[in-house]
Design an enzyme around this catalytic site. Structure first.
Site, mmCIF file in Angstrom:
data_model
loop_
_atom_site.group_PDB
_atom_site.id
_atom_site.type_symbol
_atom_site.label_atom_id
_atom_site.label_comp_id
_atom_site.label_asym_id
_atom_site.label_seq_id
_atom_site.Cartn_x
_atom_site.Cartn_y
_atom_site.Cartn_z
ATOM 1 N N SER A 47 -19.273 48.387 27.843
ATOM 2 C CA SER A 47 -19.708 47.698 29.012
ATOM 3 C C SER A 47 -18.675 48.009 30.103
ATOM 4 O O SER A 47 -17.436 47.725 29.881
ATOM 5 C CB SER A 47 -20.092 46.339 28.883
ATOM 6 O OG SER A 47 -20.891 45.653 29.869
ATOM 7 N N GLU A 48 -19.152 48.014 31.441
ATOM 8 C CA GLU A 48 -18.306 48.431 32.427
ATOM 9 C C GLU A 48 -17.613 47.236 32.869
ATOM 10 O O GLU A 48 -16.261 47.675 33.485
ATOM 11 C CB GLU A 48 -18.927 48.787 33.760
ATOM 12 C CG GLU A 48 -20.136 50.114 33.662
ATOM 13 C CD GLU A 48 -21.436 49.490 33.559
ATOM 14 O OE1 GLU A 48 -22.202 49.692 34.452
ATOM 15 O OE2 GLU A 48 -21.575 49.088 32.488
ATOM 16 N N ASN A 49 -17.691 46.125 32.381
ATOM 17 C CA ASN A 49 -16.930 45.030 32.791
ATOM 18 C C ASN A 49 -15.801 44.762 31.820
ATOM 19 O O ASN A 49 -14.775 43.789 32.053
ATOM 20 C CB ASN A 49 -17.649 43.686 33.058
ATOM 21 C CG ASN A 49 -18.600 43.310 31.774
ATOM 22 O OD1 ASN A 49 -18.895 44.247 31.079
ATOM 23 N ND2 ASN A 49 -18.400 42.083 31.428
ATOM 24 N N GLY A 50 -15.643 45.744 30.635
ATOM 25 C CA GLY A 50 -14.549 45.701 30.026
ATOM 26 C C GLY A 50 -14.675 45.268 28.353
ATOM 27 O O GLY A 50 -13.918 44.322 27.907
ATOM 28 N N SER A 89 -11.811 50.347 31.579
ATOM 29 C CA SER A 89 -13.092 50.573 31.436
ATOM 30 C C SER A 89 -13.659 51.624 32.069
ATOM 31 O O SER A 89 -14.296 52.538 31.410
ATOM 32 C CB SER A 89 -14.072 49.483 31.437
ATOM 33 O OG SER A 89 -15.432 49.617 31.223
#
Length: 215
Positions: A47-50, A89
């Site tokens: 997920s892009e938020n890490g 990320s």
């Protein structure tokens, strides 16, 4: 006309993701894929938020307000999962370390151009998020969307009329009517997921397509 539900679409996408793949699931409908991956296969969700190592959505009593995906939806973390800064990320995405991403779309063109962040309308809220990075950074880009708009227009088009997210980036499209590959020689129908014929599918879609081996 028979159509796949969103859950059935997610199940169909999940079947095509191979073991060992690193995968990002875009905001919205693509996140449903996480709930239908075979738990006996190791597929690493990003997920892009890490987050790396996401699991399916939690049950009603299993939500953790500190554990969310990029769409702010509650998720679970599988054993071995990790958290990290979102800059790291995006380095993973831009560095070509994702095998697949599954994105929603407003339109996909016959040559694989993707439009999924803005309809161009004056009152629309732009929401590009990490879509441009994912469209160019992932090795394979799958799109999961309804085949037609609510107004009855095909979302698979000769040329995108909405602002482009990525050019020539889409490799496969999963809709509620069909699975369609984007190839150098045009669109190829892999599977019809409805009770319509190939000719009827082509008429609804409004662009030239050819049958695949099992289309």
């Amino acid at each position: 006309m028979k159509k796949l539900t969103r859950i059935e679409m997610a199940q169909r996408v999940a079947r095509d993701i191979p073991e060992g793949a690193y995968v990002n699931l875009g905001i919205g409908v693509p996140t449903l894929v996480a709930n239908h991956l075979d738990p006996h296969r190791e597929i690493i969700l990003h997920s892009e938020n890490g987050i790396l190592g996401m699991g399916p959505a939690p049950g009603p009593d299993g939500e953790d307000d500190d554990l969310i995906n990029a769409g702010k939806e509650p998720v679970t973390l599988l054993p071995g999962g990790a958290f990290f800064h979102h800059a790291d990320s995006f380095s993973m995405i831009r560095g070509g370390h994702l095998d697949y991403c599954v994105l929603g779309a407003f339109q996909v063109s016959v040559n694989g151009d993707l439009a999924n962040w803005h309809t161009g309308q004056a009152d629309a809220i732009p929401a590009v998020g990490g879509a441009m990075d994912l469209a160019t950074g992932a090795k394979e880009v799958y799109v999961m969307m309804e085949h037609m708009t609510k107004q009855g227009q095909s979302k698979i088009v000769e040329r995108c009329s909405y602002p482009i997210t990525g050019m020539g980036c889409v490799s496969r499209v999963y809709t509620d009517l069909a699975v369609i590959d984007v190839t150098p020689s045009g669109l190829q129908v892999v599977e019809i997921c409805s009770d319509i014929s190939f000719d009827e599918l082509c008429e609804l879609t409004g662009v030239q397509m050819r049958r695949g081996p099992a289309g």
